[in-house]
Design a protein around this motif. Structure first.
Motif, PDB file in Angstrom:
ATOM      1  N   GLN A 236      88.091 -44.851   1.496  1.00 13.70           N
ATOM      2  CA  GLN A 236      88.153 -43.854   0.859  1.00 13.70           C
ATOM      3  C   GLN A 236      89.277 -42.724   0.980  1.00 13.70           C
ATOM      4  OE1 GLN A 236      84.383 -41.766   1.509  1.00 13.70           O
ATOM      5  NE2 GLN A 236      83.570 -42.684  -0.581  1.00 13.70           N
ATOM      6  N   GLY A 237      89.835 -42.960   2.646  1.00 21.16           N
ATOM      7  CA  GLY A 237      90.822 -42.259   3.085  1.00 21.16           C
ATOM      8  C   GLY A 237      92.076 -42.813   2.510  1.00 21.16           C
ATOM      9  N   ILE A 238      92.334 -44.099   2.275  1.00 25.62           N
ATOM     10  CA  ILE A 238      93.407 -44.741   1.719  1.00 25.62           C
ATOM     11  C   ILE A 238      93.474 -44.254   0.130  1.00 25.62           C
ATOM     12  CG2 ILE A 238      94.464 -46.840   0.785  1.00 25.62           C
ATOM     13  CD1 ILE A 238      93.382 -48.235   3.466  1.00 25.62           C
ATOM     14  N   LYS A 239      92.268 -44.203  -0.438  1.00 25.22           N
ATOM     15  CA  LYS A 239      92.222 -44.025  -1.951  1.00 25.22           C
ATOM     16  C   LYS A 239      92.570 -42.479  -2.070  1.00 25.22           C
ATOM     17  CE  LYS A 239      88.781 -43.614  -5.782  1.00 25.22           C
ATOM     18  NZ  LYS A 239      87.198 -43.721  -6.158  1.00 25.22           N
ATOM     19  N   GLY A 240      92.102 -41.554  -1.119  1.00 24.57           N
ATOM     20  CA  GLY A 240      92.825 -40.247  -1.310  1.00 24.57           C
ATOM     21  C   GLY A 240      94.054 -40.106  -1.303  1.00 24.57           C
ATOM     22  N   VAL A 241      94.674 -40.712  -0.314  1.00 16.20           N
ATOM     23  CA  VAL A 241      96.297 -40.510  -0.244  1.00 16.20           C
ATOM     24  C   VAL A 241      96.819 -40.913  -1.449  1.00 16.20           C
ATOM     25  CG1 VAL A 241      98.434 -41.497   0.818  1.00 16.20           C
ATOM     26  CG2 VAL A 241      96.460 -40.972   2.287  1.00 16.20           C
ATOM     27  N   TRP A 242      96.603 -42.196  -2.180  1.00 13.63           N
ATOM     28  CA  TRP A 242      96.842 -42.461  -3.527  1.00 13.63           C
ATOM     29  C   TRP A 242      96.807 -41.608  -4.666  1.00 13.63           C
ATOM     30  CZ3 TRP A 242      96.109 -48.073  -1.598  1.00 13.63           C
ATOM     31  CH2 TRP A 242      97.398 -48.526  -0.818  1.00 13.63           C
ATOM     32  N   GLU A 243      95.546 -40.989  -4.645  1.00 13.89           N
ATOM     33  CA  GLU A 243      95.033 -40.023  -5.557  1.00 13.89           C
ATOM     34  C   GLU A 243      96.067 -38.903  -5.625  1.00 13.89           C
ATOM     35  OE1 GLU A 243      90.981 -39.313  -4.953  1.00 13.89           O
ATOM     36  OE2 GLU A 243      90.379 -41.011  -6.110  1.00 13.89           O
ATOM     37  N   GLU A 244      96.413 -38.367  -4.347  1.00 14.72           N
ATOM     38  CA  GLU A 244      97.175 -37.268  -4.204  1.00 14.72           C
ATOM     39  C   GLU A 244      98.808 -37.490  -4.527  1.00 14.72           C
ATOM     40  OE1 GLU A 244      98.522 -34.113  -0.580  1.00 14.72           O
ATOM     41  OE2 GLU A 244      96.436 -35.112  -0.594  1.00 14.72           O
ATOM     42  N   ASN A 245      99.101 -38.800  -3.852  1.00 15.05           N
ATOM     43  CA  ASN A 245     100.355 -39.160  -4.384  1.00 15.05           C
ATOM     44  C   ASN A 245     100.690 -40.482  -4.594  1.00 15.05           C
ATOM     45  OD1 ASN A 245     103.306 -39.693  -4.478  1.00 15.05           O
ATOM     46  ND2 ASN A 245     103.547 -39.115  -2.041  1.00 15.05           N
ATOM     47  N   PRO A 246     100.483 -41.134  -5.793  1.00 14.86           N
ATOM     48  CA  PRO A 246     100.540 -42.438  -6.257  1.00 14.86           C
ATOM     49  C   PRO A 246     101.672 -43.259  -5.856  1.00 14.86           C
ATOM     50  CG  PRO A 246      99.776 -41.043  -8.246  1.00 14.86           C
ATOM     51  CD  PRO A 246     100.456 -40.040  -7.031  1.00 14.86           C
ATOM     52  N   ASP A 247     102.682 -42.736  -5.603  1.00 17.26           N
ATOM     53  CA  ASP A 247     103.860 -43.217  -5.143  1.00 17.26           C
ATOM     54  C   ASP A 247     104.069 -43.314  -3.396  1.00 17.26           C
ATOM     55  OD1 ASP A 247     104.730 -43.580  -7.710  1.00 17.26           O
ATOM     56  OD2 ASP A 247     105.344 -41.588  -7.781  1.00 17.26           O
ATOM     57  N   GLU A 248     103.157 -42.947  -2.974  1.00 23.38           N
ATOM     58  CA  GLU A 248     103.201 -43.005  -1.311  1.00 23.38           C
ATOM     59  C   GLU A 248     103.190 -44.462  -0.970  1.00 23.38           C
ATOM     60  OE1 GLU A 248     104.280 -42.222   1.720  1.00 23.38           O
ATOM     61  OE2 GLU A 248     103.260 -40.361   1.201  1.00 23.38           O
ATOM     62  N   ILE A 249     104.230 -44.645  -0.078  1.00 28.15           N
ATOM     63  CA  ILE A 249     104.486 -46.075   0.625  1.00 28.15           C
ATOM     64  C   ILE A 249     104.609 -45.952   2.062  1.00 28.15           C
ATOM     65  CG2 ILE A 249     105.603 -46.976  -1.748  1.00 28.15           C
ATOM     66  CD1 ILE A 249     108.280 -46.739  -0.257  1.00 28.15           C
ATOM     67  N   GLU A 250     104.549 -44.841   2.541  1.00 30.63           N
ATOM     68  CA  GLU A 250     104.793 -44.741   3.962  1.00 30.63           C
ATOM     69  C   GLU A 250     103.559 -45.213   4.623  1.00 30.63           C
ATOM     70  OE1 GLU A 250     106.324 -44.717   7.228  1.00 30.63           O
ATOM     71  OE2 GLU A 250     107.482 -44.088   5.831  1.00 30.63           O
ATOM     72  N   CYS A 251     103.381 -46.269   5.465  1.00 32.60           N
ATOM     73  CA  CYS A 251     102.215 -47.079   6.139  1.00 32.60           C
ATOM     74  C   CYS A 251     101.417 -45.898   6.886  1.00 32.60           C
ATOM     75  CB  CYS A 251     102.448 -48.131   6.629  1.00 32.60           C
ATOM     76  SG  CYS A 251     102.968 -49.557   5.474  1.00 32.60           S
ATOM     77  N   THR A 252     102.309 -45.095   7.751  1.00 28.66           N
ATOM     78  CA  THR A 252     101.578 -44.133   8.580  1.00 28.66           C
ATOM     79  C   THR A 252     100.917 -43.066   7.832  1.00 28.66           C
ATOM     80  OG1 THR A 252     103.684 -42.910   8.930  1.00 28.66           O
ATOM     81  CG2 THR A 252     103.314 -44.528  10.477  1.00 28.66           C
ATOM     82  N   ALA A 253     101.422 -42.699   6.592  1.00 32.62           N
ATOM     83  CA  ALA A 253     100.616 -41.699   6.116  1.00 32.62           C
ATOM     84  C   ALA A 253      99.145 -42.489   5.474  1.00 32.62           C
ATOM     85  CB  ALA A 253     101.496 -41.222   4.963  1.00 32.62           C
ATOM     86  N   ILE A 254      99.332 -43.747   4.855  1.00 32.01           N
ATOM     87  CA  ILE A 254      98.200 -44.343   4.485  1.00 32.01           C
ATOM     88  C   ILE A 254      97.001 -44.756   5.236  1.00 32.01           C
ATOM     89  CG2 ILE A 254      97.654 -46.273   3.136  1.00 32.01           C
ATOM     90  CD1 ILE A 254     100.404 -46.375   1.817  1.00 32.01           C
ATOM     91  N   MET A 255      97.669 -45.357   6.364  1.00 33.95           N
ATOM     92  CA  MET A 255      96.724 -45.598   7.446  1.00 33.95           C
ATOM     93  C   MET A 255      96.246 -44.734   8.259  1.00 33.95           C
ATOM     94  SD  MET A 255      96.160 -48.762   6.487  1.00 33.95           S
ATOM     95  CE  MET A 255      95.546 -49.782   7.832  1.00 33.95           C
TER      96      MET A 255
END
Length: 277
Positions: A236-255
């Motif tokens: 859910q943490g990962i899903k939340g990042v991409w729901e807010e910014n589908p183009d996010e590719i920075e691993c530190t933000a996602i993980m």
């Protein structure tokens, strides 16, 4: 890191220690950060599947690195080790706790194998956990469609003959989430508690209602295992990042978001288990 026997000492006062299954560095960091924030001891548990995927050295060194930034007791635990070779390797590698799971075997074979683990662990000052009774569901990628509740008389015999320090019991929980509300057999749990003196473990703690967990702890459960709910929090943490910014590719933000999800869920469980003393 301390042993399972040491970390469970005092739980007879009415609390339980959380056993949190981890799969990578972010899991470990989230659990340890939660332990530090809540000032609670925790058990960091690893099953055979991630051990085979990452390797024992990688995971044990990740936990040791996290331990340096933690002021509360930690226990590094092998969860559901049903392969004696892997159990012995974890003991030799520096795990402070192991669980041998021979619950799928006839009781005589379970006793014989468990005794081997107890003898090996004693050489390293480790006090193992073992399981009697069988839970349904999926654990570590292995599915069991059968269940067998723990018999109180067999539990006494099992503890007496093996010398095991901690006993996992089957009283109505399952691995994974539930279809409907699980019905725990509290009378059976009481009977087991009266027959054996060692700390008791509730596996399949994800999705069990808070009131049932509290009652089980009041009766005598000293350790509660949580795995599936952590997987959900991580994803859910990962899903939340991409729901807010589908183009996010920075691993530190996602993980980082996944790690925060783990941390929040562990803090929630620590409060439920009343171990933040």
């Amino acid at each position: 890191m301390i042993t399972l026997k040491e970390i469970l000492a005092g739980t007879e006062k009415g609390y339980a220690i959380g056993n949190f299954n981890v799969h990578n560095m972010e899991y470990v960091q989230g659990v340890v950060e939660a332990a530090e924030a809540a000032q609670s001891p925790v058990i960091i548990a690893i099953t055979e599947r991630p051990l085979k995927y990452y390797g024992i050295d990688y995971l044990i060194n990740t936990v040791k690195a996290a331990e340096k930034n933690c002021s509360v007791p930690l226990c590094l635990h092998l969860d559901h080790g049903d392969n004696l070779d892997i159990v012995f390797k974890c003991i030799e590698a520096g795990f402070s706790s192991v669980m041998y799971d021979g619950s799928h075997l006839p009781i005589e074979e379970n006793i014989a194998n468990t005794k081997k683990v107890v003898e090996k662990a004693a050489e390293y000052g480790i006090y193992p956990e073992a399981e009697l009774g069988k839970l349904q569901g999926i654990e570590d990628g292995k599915e069991s469609t059968e269940s067998a509740l723990t018999d109180p008389e067999e539990a006494k015999r099992f503890v007496d003959e093996t010398g095991i320090a901690v006993l996992a019991v089957a009283v109505g929980t399952a691995h994974g989430f539930y279809d409907g509300e699980p019905k725990l057999d509290f009378e059976r749990l009481k009977a087991i508690r009266e027959k054996v003196e060692v700390p008791l473990v509730l596996h399949g703690g994800s999705g069990v209602p808070a009131k049932s967990v509290k009652k089980a702890i009041d009766i005598g459960i000293s350790k509660v295992n949580v795995g599936t709910e952590l997987k959900v929090a991580f994803n859910q943490g990962i899903k939340g990042v991409w729901e807010e910014n589908p183009d996010e590719i920075e691993c530190t933000a996602i993980m980082g978001a996944a790690r925060e999800g783990i941390k929040n869920k562990v803090i929630e469980k620590i409060d439920l288990f009343r171990s933040n003393l």
